[in-house]
Design a protein around this motif. Structure first.
Motif, mmCIF file in Angstrom:
data_model
loop_
_atom_site.group_PDB
_atom_site.id
_atom_site.type_symbol
_atom_site.label_atom_id
_atom_site.label_comp_id
_atom_site.label_asym_id
_atom_site.label_seq_id
_atom_site.Cartn_x
_atom_site.Cartn_y
_atom_site.Cartn_z
ATOM 1 N N THR A 104 0.919 -1.087 -0.135
ATOM 2 C CA THR A 104 -0.022 0.020 0.092
ATOM 3 C C THR A 104 1.003 1.303 -0.002
ATOM 4 O OG1 THR A 104 -0.138 0.006 2.334
ATOM 5 C CG2 THR A 104 -1.909 -1.236 1.314
ATOM 6 N N ASN A 105 0.472 2.270 -0.635
ATOM 7 C CA ASN A 105 0.948 3.623 -0.467
ATOM 8 C C ASN A 105 2.386 3.464 -1.203
ATOM 9 O OD1 ASN A 105 1.119 6.266 -0.276
ATOM 10 N ND2 ASN A 105 1.741 6.296 1.644
ATOM 11 N N SER A 106 2.478 2.718 -2.291
ATOM 12 C CA SER A 106 3.571 2.317 -2.725
ATOM 13 C C SER A 106 4.808 3.481 -3.238
ATOM 14 C CB SER A 106 3.554 1.288 -4.047
ATOM 15 O OG SER A 106 2.859 1.941 -4.902
ATOM 16 N N THR A 107 4.151 4.685 -3.637
ATOM 17 C CA THR A 107 4.856 5.615 -3.998
ATOM 18 C C THR A 107 5.217 6.563 -2.991
ATOM 19 O OG1 THR A 107 2.922 6.821 -4.788
ATOM 20 C CG2 THR A 107 4.277 5.515 -6.418
ATOM 21 N N GLU A 111 8.007 5.017 5.400
ATOM 22 C CA GLU A 111 7.565 4.599 6.750
ATOM 23 C C GLU A 111 6.071 4.559 6.607
ATOM 24 O OE1 GLU A 111 8.166 9.133 6.256
ATOM 25 O OE2 GLU A 111 9.453 7.296 6.046
ATOM 26 N N LYS A 112 5.319 4.894 5.593
ATOM 27 C CA LYS A 112 3.789 4.859 5.309
ATOM 28 C C LYS A 112 3.478 3.654 4.595
ATOM 29 C CE LYS A 112 2.619 9.554 6.249
ATOM 30 N NZ LYS A 112 1.736 10.920 5.498
ATOM 31 N N GLN A 113 4.576 3.033 4.110
ATOM 32 C CA GLN A 113 4.155 1.742 3.288
ATOM 33 C C GLN A 113 4.026 0.719 4.257
ATOM 34 O OE1 GLN A 113 7.369 1.272 0.330
ATOM 35 N NE2 GLN A 113 7.150 3.314 -0.477
ATOM 36 N N GLU A 114 3.004 -0.131 3.821
ATOM 37 C CA GLU A 114 2.678 -1.503 4.535
ATOM 38 C C GLU A 114 2.299 -2.579 3.610
ATOM 39 O OE1 GLU A 114 0.226 -1.031 8.526
ATOM 40 O OE2 GLU A 114 -0.781 -0.087 6.530
ATOM 41 N N ASP A 115 3.104 -4.045 3.781
ATOM 42 C CA ASP A 115 2.665 -5.125 3.121
ATOM 43 C C ASP A 115 1.715 -5.762 3.591
ATOM 44 O OD1 ASP A 115 4.868 -4.546 1.411
ATOM 45 O OD2 ASP A 115 6.277 -5.533 2.479
ATOM 46 N N TYR A 116 0.626 -6.374 2.642
ATOM 47 C CA TYR A 116 -0.489 -7.216 3.011
ATOM 48 C C TYR A 116 -0.294 -8.353 2.037
ATOM 49 C CZ TYR A 116 -3.021 -3.431 5.646
ATOM 50 O OH TYR A 116 -3.238 -2.413 6.483
ATOM 51 N N PHE A 117 -0.697 -9.503 2.770
ATOM 52 C CA PHE A 117 -0.357 -10.750 2.231
ATOM 53 C C PHE A 117 -1.809 -11.353 1.843
ATOM 54 C CE2 PHE A 117 2.772 -9.905 5.432
ATOM 55 C CZ PHE A 117 3.935 -9.936 4.598
ATOM 56 N N LEU A 118 -1.892 -11.933 0.606
ATOM 57 C CA LEU A 118 -3.081 -12.519 0.237
ATOM 58 C C LEU A 118 -2.988 -14.121 -0.068
ATOM 59 C CD1 LEU A 118 -6.025 -12.307 -0.788
ATOM 60 C CD2 LEU A 118 -4.943 -11.969 -3.368
ATOM 61 N N LEU A 119 -3.661 -14.947 0.444
ATOM 62 C CA LEU A 119 -3.585 -16.332 0.550
ATOM 63 C C LEU A 119 -4.674 -16.691 -0.372
ATOM 64 C CD1 LEU A 119 -2.203 -19.033 1.515
ATOM 65 C CD2 LEU A 119 -3.490 -19.122 3.243
ATOM 66 N N CYS A 120 -4.420 -17.285 -1.692
ATOM 67 C CA CYS A 120 -5.485 -17.717 -2.414
ATOM 68 C C CYS A 120 -5.206 -18.725 -3.241
ATOM 69 C CB CYS A 120 -6.000 -16.372 -3.323
ATOM 70 S SG CYS A 120 -4.552 -16.031 -4.364
ATOM 71 N N ASP A 121 -6.268 -19.413 -4.136
ATOM 72 C CA ASP A 121 -5.950 -20.715 -4.937
ATOM 73 C C ASP A 121 -5.122 -20.343 -6.104
ATOM 74 O OD1 ASP A 121 -8.029 -19.286 -6.314
ATOM 75 O OD2 ASP A 121 -9.455 -20.760 -6.107
ATOM 76 N N VAL A 122 -4.602 -19.008 -6.603
ATOM 77 C CA VAL A 122 -3.559 -18.732 -7.495
ATOM 78 C C VAL A 122 -2.478 -19.828 -7.258
ATOM 79 C CG1 VAL A 122 -2.243 -17.220 -8.550
ATOM 80 C CG2 VAL A 122 -4.509 -16.627 -8.012
#
Length: 440
Positions: A104-107, A111-122
């Motif tokens: 998130t907020n990649s640009t 310090e304001k960037q966060e990584d979220y993880f997606l677990l899916c059937d891909v």
């Protein structure tokens, strides 16, 4: 519509997909086939655990505390075993080996960037796990159904006349259909029959009509109502009953109506198909600022401009917005208004009505923040899952050329559908059913 909740750093976060309200009669969500259970759901990262009935609480915990989202939870046949499997795998290898990472907020500032993880059937391993759990669930259901079909120790009273029945369950079900015009389907299509009858009996004991589910003051009034209104039947739209019908276990994520209406005609190439009687169902797009809905692109754009002074065409031209940038802008505005925040000045308010009055009074309707604020990867995802406004967005003139994508990376997750017919014919569930049919 899902509510938003405050995260630890004081910012708002949306904990689950949002949807615009739809008529209950059109509900086609997948049936919930999770039987009531005392099993515990365990967190994939810490000792936290909750009963299966409180799974939403654990999913919220995974999002807020560990920044992990599990895709299509409702399609997992055995969630406790699914969670235990991945808890073990995450102890063996880092989560990034299995999950897609969304930054998130990649640009913005680091310090304001966060990584979220997606677990899916891909992930092939996840897809295989889901298929195995579904296959095991189907085997268990078919085995249970066969036991009930062969069981001669069934004993129960009729719900309507208190006549006693012993032997096979079909004697009671056929009696209720013949004598009381009450049918819950063919006995061979039903599983967990005793639980099904207990559920129905409990509703009657609570003076509740089985069809319209209204509550009455006494048994006499309830019986008269069900007889006069022809309500001696169950409500087919009540998903509580789905787990009692074998058809709902055949294909993952499909309701009995969808399975029943399918045939093999879609696999046959017929050049003579007549589509002259095809009627497209209009899709209503909801306004960005109020509850107004329109069925065409022209109508919704005219409403936005004339009533609210918001000219999306003008913004697209002035800012030279490509299609995906328009998508992100709409999702950004939707999210800010849902969280009662002015998208122009970022001021927070107590309610949605307050922020809309502020936007109009301060003339912030066409005032957008810097593009880096909303041109972020997280806004590829719809704020509302059924947001038809996104379908009305138009490509800019240059989008057909390769140059249209220069300067903007659009992540694409590939899905192999190169041989759809082969996939359907080699389905694990289809093979299982063929084996069952040949043995019976």
């Amino acid at each position: 519509m899902a509510a938003s909740s405050g995260s630890k750093d004081g910012q708002d976060s949306i904990l689950e997909p949002l949807c615009f309200p739809e008529p209950p009669a059109d509900d086609t969500s997948a049936p919930s086939l999770q039987c009531p259970s005392t099993e515990l759901l365990v967190c994939l990262f810490c000792p936290e655990s909750v009963p299966l009935q409180q799974k939403d609480g654990l999913l919220k915990h995974l999002l807020l505390e560990h920044k992990l989202v599990i895709a299509d939870v409702k399609l997992i046949a055995d969630l406790p075993k699914y969670m235990l499997y991945w808890k073990g795998r995450f102890l063996e290898q880092p989560v990034t080996d299995f999950c897609s990472v969304i930054k998130t907020n990649s640009t913005g500032p680091i310090e304001k960037q966060e990584d979220y993880f997606l677990l899916c059937d891909v992930l092939p391993e996840d897809r295989i796990l889901r298929e195995r759990l579904q296959q095991k669930r189907l085997e268990e259901v078919l085995e249970q159904q066969q036991k009930e079909r062969d069981d001669s120790s069934f004993h129960r009273l009729c719900m309507f006349c208190s006549e006693e029945f012993s032997g096979n369950r079909s004697s009671l079900l056929n009696h209720m259909a013949r004598e009381h015009s009450f049918s819950i389907g063919l006995p061979d299509n039903i599983v967990y029959c005793n639980q099904f009858l207990d559920t129905l009996q409990n509703k009657l004991d609570n003076l509740q009509c089985l069809y319209c589910e209204k509550t009455f003051r006494d048994k006499t009034t309830l019986k008269d109502h069900m007889r006069k209104k022809a309500h001696r039947r169950i409500n087919a739209t009540n998903r509580e009953y789905d787990r009692f019908y074998v058809i709902n276990y055949l294909e993952l994520g499909k309701t009995w109506e969808e399975v029943q209406s399918e045939d093999d005609r879609e696999l046959v190439d017929d050049e003579d198909d007549d589509w002259s009687d095809w009627q497209a169902h209009p899709v209503s797009a909801v306004c960005l600022f109020c509850d107004h809905q329109s069925e065409t692109m022209e109508q919704i754009y005219t409403h936005l401009k004339d009533i609210h002074g918001f000219d999306l065409h003008k913004l697209r031209t002035e800012l030279n917005l490509r299609f995906y940038q328009q998508v992100k802008l709409v999702n950004f505005i939707r999210r800010q208004i849902h969280q009662s925040r002015c998208y122009g000045c970022q001021e927070k308010f107590q309610s949605r009505d307050d922020v809309l009055r502020h936007i109009e009074a301060e003339g912030h309707v066409m005032q957008l923040p810097d593009m880096s604020t909303w041109n972020q990867p997280q806004y590829y995802f719809p704020t509302y899952e059924n947001d038809a406004l996104l379908c009305t967005l138009s490509d800019s003139d240059g989008d057909d050329s390769d140059e249209a994508f220069h300067g903007e990376d659009v992540p694409v997750i590939a899905e192999d559908i190169s041989n759809l017919r082969a996939l359907k014919q080699t389905s694990v569930l289809n093979q299982l059913l063929k084996n069952r049919s040949s043995c019976s």
